[in-house]
Enzyme design. Sequence first.
Site, short mmCIF file in Angstrom:
data_model
loop_
_atom_site.label_atom_id
_atom_site.label_comp_id
_atom_site.label_asym_id
_atom_site.label_seq_id
_atom_site.Cartn_x
_atom_site.Cartn_y
_atom_site.Cartn_z
N ARG A 1 0.82 -1.21 0.00
CA ARG A 1 0.00 0.00 0.00
C ARG A 1 0.85 1.27 0.00
O ARG A 1 0.47 2.28 -0.59
CB ARG A 1 -0.95 -0.02 1.20
CG ARG A 1 -2.04 1.03 1.10
CD ARG A 1 -3.13 0.83 2.15
NE ARG A 1 -4.20 1.81 1.99
CZ ARG A 1 -4.70 2.53 2.99
NH1 ARG A 1 -4.22 2.38 4.22
NH2 ARG A 1 -5.66 3.39 2.77
N HIS B 1 0.32 4.32 -2.63
CA HIS B 1 0.12 5.72 -2.23
C HIS B 1 1.24 6.60 -2.76
O HIS B 1 1.01 7.73 -3.20
CB HIS B 1 0.06 5.84 -0.70
CG HIS B 1 -1.27 5.46 -0.13
ND1 HIS B 1 -1.77 5.99 1.04
CD2 HIS B 1 -2.21 4.59 -0.57
CE1 HIS B 1 -2.97 5.46 1.28
NE2 HIS B 1 -3.26 4.62 0.33
N ASN C 1 -8.51 7.04 7.38
CA ASN C 1 -8.60 6.00 6.36
C ASN C 1 -7.33 5.89 5.54
O ASN C 1 -7.22 5.02 4.70
CB ASN C 1 -9.76 6.30 5.43
CG ASN C 1 -11.08 6.29 6.16
OD1 ASN C 1 -11.38 5.35 6.87
ND2 ASN C 1 -11.84 7.33 5.99
N HIS D 1 -6.04 -5.85 -2.93
CA HIS D 1 -6.87 -6.08 -1.75
C HIS D 1 -7.07 -7.57 -1.43
O HIS D 1 -7.91 -7.92 -0.63
CB HIS D 1 -8.22 -5.36 -1.89
CG HIS D 1 -8.10 -3.87 -1.81
ND1 HIS D 1 -9.16 -3.02 -2.00
CD2 HIS D 1 -7.04 -3.07 -1.53
CE1 HIS D 1 -8.75 -1.76 -1.87
NE2 HIS D 1 -7.47 -1.77 -1.58
C1 HEM Z 1 -9.13 1.22 -6.47
C2 HEM Z 1 -8.89 2.17 -5.61
C3 HEM Z 1 -8.53 1.88 -4.19
C4 HEM Z 1 -9.22 2.26 -3.09
C5 HEM Z 1 -10.50 3.08 -3.05
C6 HEM Z 1 -8.51 1.73 -1.95
C7 HEM Z 1 -8.89 1.93 -0.63
C8 HEM Z 1 -8.34 1.30 0.45
C9 HEM Z 1 -8.80 1.43 1.79
C10 HEM Z 1 -9.95 2.31 2.25
C11 HEM Z 1 -8.04 0.62 2.57
C12 HEM Z 1 -8.18 0.36 4.06
C13 HEM Z 1 -7.73 1.51 4.91
C14 HEM Z 1 -8.16 1.28 6.32
O1 HEM Z 1 -9.39 1.19 6.55
O2 HEM Z 1 -7.30 1.15 7.19
C15 HEM Z 1 -7.09 -0.02 1.70
C16 HEM Z 1 -6.15 -0.92 2.12
C17 HEM Z 1 -5.23 -1.50 1.30
N1 HEM Z 1 -5.03 -1.21 -0.03
FE1 HEM Z 1 -6.25 -0.14 -1.21
N2 HEM Z 1 -7.41 1.06 -2.36
C18 HEM Z 1 -7.38 1.12 -3.72
C19 HEM Z 1 -6.41 0.59 -4.55
C20 HEM Z 1 -5.32 -0.13 -4.09
C21 HEM Z 1 -4.20 -0.53 -4.92
C22 HEM Z 1 -4.03 -0.17 -6.40
C23 HEM Z 1 -3.37 -1.25 -4.13
C24 HEM Z 1 -2.07 -1.90 -4.49
C25 HEM Z 1 -1.82 -2.45 -5.66
C26 HEM Z 1 -3.96 -1.30 -2.81
C27 HEM Z 1 -3.45 -1.98 -1.74
C28 HEM Z 1 -4.01 -1.98 -0.47
C29 HEM Z 1 -3.53 -2.84 0.59
C30 HEM Z 1 -2.43 -3.90 0.48
C31 HEM Z 1 -4.29 -2.51 1.72
C32 HEM Z 1 -4.15 -3.12 3.12
C33 HEM Z 1 -3.16 -2.31 3.91
C34 HEM Z 1 -2.83 -2.91 5.26
O3 HEM Z 1 -3.37 -3.94 5.64
O4 HEM Z 1 -2.01 -2.29 5.96
N3 HEM Z 1 -5.13 -0.60 -2.82
N4 HEM Z 1 -7.28 0.42 0.42
#
Ligand code: HEM
Length: 369
Positions: free
Chosen positions: A73, A77, A107, A208
């Site tokens: 993530r 970002h 978030n 995800h």
């Molecule tokens: C499509 C648009 C995306 C949205 C709206 C989005 C949104 C989010 C949100 C809201 C969270 C959780 C934050 C929380 O509640 O703590 C999250 C977690 C995460 N996202 Fe996304 N995300 C997107 C795209 C991506 C992309 C492109 C990647 C990587 C290729 C990614 C990888 C991750 C990972 C690995 C987590 C878990 C992080 C953790 O467990 O520490 N996301 N994302």
Amino acid sequence: MTSSASFFSLLLLSSLLFDSHLSLTSAQATPPLLAGLSYEFHSTNCPSLETTIRDYLREILSSDTGVAAGLLRVHFHDCFVQGCDGSVLLAGSASGPGQGEQQAPPNLTLRARAFVIIEELRNRIHRACGAIVSCSDIAALSARDAVFLSGGPDYRVPLGRRDGLSFATVNATLANLPFFGSRVPQLITDFAAKNLDVNDLVALSGGHTIGRGNCGSFVGRLYPTRDPTLETTFADNLTRVCPTNTSSGVTPLDVRTPNNFDNQYYVDLLNRQGLFTSDQDLFTDNTTAPIVTSFANNQTLFFERFAFSMIKMGMINVTTGTQGEIRTNCSARNAASTTYLTTDVDQQGKNAGILRLFDNVVEGLFGYI
Ligand code: HEM
Ligand SMILES: *[C@@H]1O[C@H](CO)[C@@H](O)[C@H](O)[C@H]1NC(C)=O
Ligand SMILES: *[C@@H]1O[C@H](CO)[C@@H](O)[C@H](O)[C@H]1NC(C)=O
Ligand SMILES: *[C@@H]1O[C@H](CO)[C@@H](O)[C@H](O)[C@H]1NC(C)=O
Ligand SMILES: *[C@@H]1O[C@H](CO)[C@@H](O)[C@H](O)[C@H]1NC(C)=O
Ligand SMILES: *[C@@H]1O[C@H](CO)[C@@H](O)[C@H](O)[C@H]1NC(C)=O
Ligand SMILES: *[C@@H]1O[C@H](CO)[C@@H](O)[C@H](O)[C@H]1NC(C)=O
Ligand SMILES: *[C@@H]1O[C@H](CO)[C@@H](O)[C@H](O)[C@H]1NC(C)=O
């Protein structure tokens, strides 16, 4: 319309669908590289770079699998906000290191340990090779290895990024990161602004398949009224994790295999068990649904497309050549040369020190121009 005309349009439709599926499977394995980046960028001047990262992460992840999600993530970002220039790693960035729950939009909070690990890797790499590898390259390689070590695809990462000089403000961060409540048309627009297409959107959302989300990112689907798209058992479980609209629980993003990088995220979507609106809508929307289905049915295809799209994402607005700098501390801009002469940074490695000194003198000069 005559029956032969409607038969014809059915044919046309299925040939269109077939075509789009074809272009998905027969696409090039890697996207064209941007000038300034290359797969061999550090192969002569830092041959131990990739093994250092993989070995260290293998060790870390064996006791803390969740860090893989954190690292993935961070790179996402980094790339979406100001380009992949390591700006997210700077202290002061909206979701950067040392940013307490108070300052960072909740978030957006990235795992603190991911920042620590990237800095530890930088220290090891700079001790071995000198200050020649950027924090943004280290973040890109760490994301790749986080994916691979969690069971996902291996792929080569183009290198040669340099680190940016300014951190991202809260506003810039919020304006550039897609929102979890967005639906597909908005997500397509958000990704298009980064030169990413609808195939990239669906493939990258597969990130995800690991990691977790806080209640704040999905309670809007439970209260005041339950989103009818949510499958009932799944929604009941989420309601237990977040009994009110202000609960602070966490839950896996992929309910089937939370720590494995696989295609089960797409199987979740087919079962209406995607956590965020931005996830589930990929299967509700008929532009993206066929791609979701193809990934749910074929993990090999997903892995190929994910690797392709990650390489593309990793090239968003990169700084190369003489732009930016090679940071000697991932969470801070390099100081002027005089500061570094008297600062105790990485005593080990004379060559490293000399290189760094040279680098900082040059940076210092540019800094004052
Ligand atoms: C499509 C648009 C995306 C949205 C709206 C989005 C949104 C989010 C949100 C809201 C969270 C959780 C934050 C929380 O509640 O703590 C999250 C977690 C995460 N996202 Fe996304 N995300 C997107 C795209 C991506 C992309 C492109 C990647 C990587 C290729 C990614 C990888 C991750 C990972 C690995 C987590 C878990 C992080 C953790 O467990 O520490 N996301 N994302
Ligand atoms: C940030 O965004 C908020 C709300 O959109 C706005 O009121 C504020 O002026 C912005 N700040 C800066 C520095 O642009
Ligand atoms: C790259 O940066 C420029 C200038 O900040 C911006 O206008 C452009 O939209 C960015 N491109 C991408 C793909 O993010
Ligand atoms: C719901 O929770 C139960 C008990 O923890 C678990 O066995 C089940 O797999 C969960 N199902 C879904 C779809 O979340
Ligand atoms: C939570 O629900 C209460 C009662 O329905 C409502 O007044 C409040 O605005 C909600 N808070 C949030 C953060 O949605
Ligand atoms: C796609 O969905 C929209 C609305 O959800 C519907 O009007 C349209 O007919 C669908 N198109 C196809 C090709 O299924
Ligand atoms: C799955 O995708 C791979 C990679 O594109 C392809 O070679 C293979 O034929 C596909 N398998 C099936 C059963 O469609
Ligand atoms: C790196 O920079 C951060 C942020 O300014 C600072 O807190 C930290 O002490 C620095 N680390 C070293 C080794 O100087």
